[in-house]
Scaffold this motif. Structure first.
Motif, mmCIF file in Angstrom:
data_model
loop_
_atom_site.group_PDB
_atom_site.id
_atom_site.type_symbol
_atom_site.label_atom_id
_atom_site.label_comp_id
_atom_site.label_asym_id
_atom_site.label_seq_id
_atom_site.Cartn_x
_atom_site.Cartn_y
_atom_site.Cartn_z
ATOM 1 N N VAL A 4 0.722 -1.033 0.192
ATOM 2 C CA VAL A 4 -0.075 -0.098 0.108
ATOM 3 C C VAL A 4 0.844 1.334 -0.012
ATOM 4 O O VAL A 4 0.358 2.519 0.026
ATOM 5 C CB VAL A 4 -0.978 -0.042 1.220
ATOM 6 C CG1 VAL A 4 -1.983 -1.026 1.047
ATOM 7 C CG2 VAL A 4 -0.183 0.077 2.442
ATOM 8 N N HIS A 8 -1.601 2.308 -6.074
ATOM 9 C CA HIS A 8 -2.527 0.997 -6.194
ATOM 10 C C HIS A 8 -3.988 1.553 -6.288
ATOM 11 O O HIS A 8 -4.236 2.815 -5.813
ATOM 12 C CB HIS A 8 -1.993 -0.017 -5.259
ATOM 13 C CG HIS A 8 -2.691 0.294 -3.838
ATOM 14 N ND1 HIS A 8 -1.966 1.203 -2.987
ATOM 15 C CD2 HIS A 8 -3.781 0.100 -3.036
ATOM 16 C CE1 HIS A 8 -2.442 1.332 -1.934
ATOM 17 N NE2 HIS A 8 -3.599 0.855 -2.036
ATOM 18 N N ASP A 10 -7.661 0.151 -4.762
ATOM 19 C CA ASP A 10 -8.379 -0.757 -3.981
ATOM 20 C C ASP A 10 -9.683 -1.347 -4.876
ATOM 21 O O ASP A 10 -10.370 -0.428 -5.378
ATOM 22 C CB ASP A 10 -9.066 -0.362 -2.711
ATOM 23 C CG ASP A 10 -7.964 0.238 -1.707
ATOM 24 O OD1 ASP A 10 -6.881 -0.273 -2.050
ATOM 25 O OD2 ASP A 10 -7.923 1.584 -0.830
ATOM 26 N N PHE A 20 -10.516 7.658 5.961
ATOM 27 C CA PHE A 20 -8.992 7.770 6.665
ATOM 28 C C PHE A 20 -9.139 8.388 8.107
ATOM 29 O O PHE A 20 -9.644 9.694 7.859
ATOM 30 C CB PHE A 20 -7.994 8.067 5.791
ATOM 31 C CG PHE A 20 -7.605 7.175 4.663
ATOM 32 C CD1 PHE A 20 -6.729 6.035 4.723
ATOM 33 C CD2 PHE A 20 -8.050 7.267 3.317
ATOM 34 C CE1 PHE A 20 -6.634 5.133 3.613
ATOM 35 C CE2 PHE A 20 -8.013 6.587 2.344
ATOM 36 C CZ PHE A 20 -7.090 5.261 2.442
ATOM 37 N N HIS A 33 -0.902 10.463 2.970
ATOM 38 C CA HIS A 33 -1.678 9.837 2.044
ATOM 39 C C HIS A 33 -1.555 10.771 0.743
ATOM 40 O O HIS A 33 -1.821 11.832 0.816
ATOM 41 C CB HIS A 33 -3.056 9.671 2.446
ATOM 42 C CG HIS A 33 -3.931 8.855 1.700
ATOM 43 N ND1 HIS A 33 -3.957 7.397 1.639
ATOM 44 C CD2 HIS A 33 -4.799 9.141 0.691
ATOM 45 C CE1 HIS A 33 -5.050 6.955 0.662
ATOM 46 N NE2 HIS A 33 -5.358 8.092 0.139
ATOM 47 N N HIS A 104 -3.582 5.380 -5.552
ATOM 48 C CA HIS A 104 -3.210 6.164 -4.149
ATOM 49 C C HIS A 104 -2.248 5.512 -3.560
ATOM 50 O O HIS A 104 -1.815 4.337 -3.603
ATOM 51 C CB HIS A 104 -4.718 6.264 -3.293
ATOM 52 C CG HIS A 104 -4.967 4.924 -3.043
ATOM 53 N ND1 HIS A 104 -5.963 4.122 -3.739
ATOM 54 C CD2 HIS A 104 -4.830 4.100 -1.747
ATOM 55 C CE1 HIS A 104 -6.156 3.084 -3.136
ATOM 56 N NE2 HIS A 104 -5.542 2.897 -2.007
ATOM 57 N N ARG A 105 -1.736 5.808 -2.572
ATOM 58 C CA ARG A 105 -0.747 5.136 -1.699
ATOM 59 C C ARG A 105 -0.432 5.833 -0.345
ATOM 60 O O ARG A 105 -0.792 7.096 -0.203
ATOM 61 C CB ARG A 105 0.599 4.967 -2.356
ATOM 62 C CG ARG A 105 1.523 6.495 -2.597
ATOM 63 C CD ARG A 105 2.890 6.317 -3.302
ATOM 64 N NE ARG A 105 3.124 7.623 -3.886
ATOM 65 C CZ ARG A 105 4.268 7.682 -4.315
ATOM 66 N NH1 ARG A 105 5.278 6.650 -4.356
ATOM 67 N NH2 ARG A 105 4.866 9.111 -4.512
ATOM 68 N N GLY A 106 0.176 5.318 0.420
ATOM 69 C CA GLY A 106 0.680 5.809 1.753
ATOM 70 C C GLY A 106 2.029 6.032 1.680
ATOM 71 O O GLY A 106 2.895 5.163 1.286
ATOM 72 N N ARG A 114 3.959 7.014 12.171
ATOM 73 C CA ARG A 114 2.849 7.584 11.439
ATOM 74 C C ARG A 114 1.762 6.412 11.936
ATOM 75 O O ARG A 114 1.987 5.113 11.830
ATOM 76 C CB ARG A 114 2.774 7.481 10.022
ATOM 77 C CG ARG A 114 1.530 8.078 9.501
ATOM 78 C CD ARG A 114 1.103 6.765 8.327
ATOM 79 N NE ARG A 114 0.443 7.645 7.181
ATOM 80 C CZ ARG A 114 -0.194 6.815 6.419
ATOM 81 N NH1 ARG A 114 -0.074 5.622 6.318
ATOM 82 N NH2 ARG A 114 -0.788 7.599 5.468
ATOM 83 N N ILE A 116 -2.517 5.315 11.583
ATOM 84 C CA ILE A 116 -3.638 5.700 10.736
ATOM 85 C C ILE A 116 -4.570 4.562 10.935
ATOM 86 O O ILE A 116 -4.243 3.289 11.090
ATOM 87 C CB ILE A 116 -3.375 5.809 9.378
ATOM 88 C CG1 ILE A 116 -4.424 6.731 8.522
ATOM 89 C CG2 ILE A 116 -2.817 4.840 8.445
ATOM 90 C CD1 ILE A 116 -4.049 6.992 6.934
ATOM 91 N N TRP A 118 -8.302 2.871 8.834
ATOM 92 C CA TRP A 118 -9.335 3.190 7.695
ATOM 93 C C TRP A 118 -10.361 2.297 7.896
ATOM 94 O O TRP A 118 -10.272 1.304 8.529
ATOM 95 C CB TRP A 118 -8.561 3.298 6.321
ATOM 96 C CG TRP A 118 -7.933 1.969 6.106
ATOM 97 C CD1 TRP A 118 -6.554 1.577 6.003
ATOM 98 C CD2 TRP A 118 -8.487 0.668 5.608
ATOM 99 N NE1 TRP A 118 -6.307 0.302 5.495
ATOM 100 C CE2 TRP A 118 -7.444 -0.262 5.356
ATOM 101 C CE3 TRP A 118 -9.841 0.162 5.629
ATOM 102 C CZ2 TRP A 118 -7.849 -1.607 5.015
ATOM 103 C CZ3 TRP A 118 -9.961 -0.987 5.204
ATOM 104 C CH2 TRP A 118 -9.184 -2.026 4.685
ATOM 105 N N ARG A 120 -13.644 1.016 5.195
ATOM 106 C CA ARG A 120 -14.234 1.161 3.740
ATOM 107 C C ARG A 120 -15.808 1.011 4.000
ATOM 108 O O ARG A 120 -16.266 0.100 4.725
ATOM 109 C CB ARG A 120 -13.934 -0.099 2.993
ATOM 110 C CG ARG A 120 -12.059 0.182 2.857
ATOM 111 C CD ARG A 120 -11.693 0.028 1.518
ATOM 112 N NE ARG A 120 -10.381 0.279 1.350
ATOM 113 C CZ ARG A 120 -9.354 -0.604 1.369
ATOM 114 N NH1 ARG A 120 -9.557 -2.058 1.465
ATOM 115 N NH2 ARG A 120 -8.060 -0.212 1.655
HETATM 116 O O1 AKG Z 1 -1.862 4.222 4.531
HETATM 117 C C1 AKG Z 1 -2.455 5.017 3.536
HETATM 118 O O2 AKG Z 1 -2.346 6.122 3.441
HETATM 119 C C2 AKG Z 1 -2.910 4.119 2.438
HETATM 120 C C3 AKG Z 1 -3.369 2.745 2.629
HETATM 121 C C4 AKG Z 1 -4.039 2.033 1.638
HETATM 122 O O3 AKG Z 1 -4.072 2.563 0.529
HETATM 123 C C5 AKG Z 1 -4.607 0.716 1.709
HETATM 124 O O4 AKG Z 1 -4.629 0.227 2.867
HETATM 125 O O5 AKG Z 1 -5.175 0.036 0.929
#
Ligand code: AKG
Ligand code: FE2
Length: 168
Positions: A4, A8, A10, A20, A33, A104-106, A114, A116, A118, A120
């Motif tokens: 991630v 990529h 999702d 997030f 992010h 997107h990506r982290g 860091r 975070i 999330w 969905r």
């Molecule tokens: O950590 C992030 O900012 C993105 C995480 C992410 O894209 C994911 O878990 O699919």
């Protein structure tokens, strides 16, 4: 780097959003992010590519929705969408909703730790639904102000069961 941390998509559901929430302050070096607005559709990808030197781009738009992943693909995204990518920084507690079908990506944090979380939100149960094994919790076990209106019952059905009998 983990998957991630490369660009990529999702693919949890036919339609879904990701919420997030930063648990630590996230500055430019703290692993923001990063998302490429508009890259969630084939038309959007084509528009984005028009603004770069598309004849030099190796991007196969349709394929990018199916099986493009990993380092090489991510480097191609970095190169092609350099001017379109948006990095989201903010203090702990910052929240944002992203259509993470978009690229997107982290970003890997370089200076600070860091954290975070999330969640969905999609149309129905799927292989990423966290609690399918345990099923939804009876409402008595959930501290909530939900009243149990038909709409609340429907949209929270994977998390909360409003009509569960006391013995269950
Ligand atoms: O950590 C992030 O900012 C993105 C995480 C992410 O894209 C994911 O878990 O699919
Ligand atoms: Fe993701």
């Amino acid at each position: 780097m983990t998957n991630v941390q490369f660009f990529h998509r999702d693919t949890d559901d036919w339609r879904f959003l990701t919420l997030f929430l930063y648990l630590t302050d996230v500055g430019p070096d703290g692993g923001p992010h990063e998302v490429i607005p508009g890259s969630h559709s084939i038309d959007g990808m084509k528009k984005l590519l028009k603004s770069v030197q598309w004849w030099r781009s190796k991007m196969d738009v349709e394929r990018s929705f199916v099986d493009d992943m990993g380092e090489d693909f991510s480097s191609a995204c970095e190169q092609d969408f350099r001017n379109a990518a948006v990095q989201l920084t903010g203090p702990a507690g910052s929240m944002f909703l992203v259509n993470t079908l978009a690229l997107h990506r982290g970003i890997v944090p370089t200076r600070t730790d860091r954290l975070i979380i999330w969640a969905r939100y999609g149309l129905g149960p799927n292989t990423n639904s966290a609690d399918l094994e345990r099923g939804p919790l009876g409402i008595r076990l959930v501290p909530t102000r939900l009243q149990g209106t038909p709409r609340e019952k429907y949209i929270n059905r994977l998390l909360v069961q409003f009509d569960r009998k006391p013995e269950n």
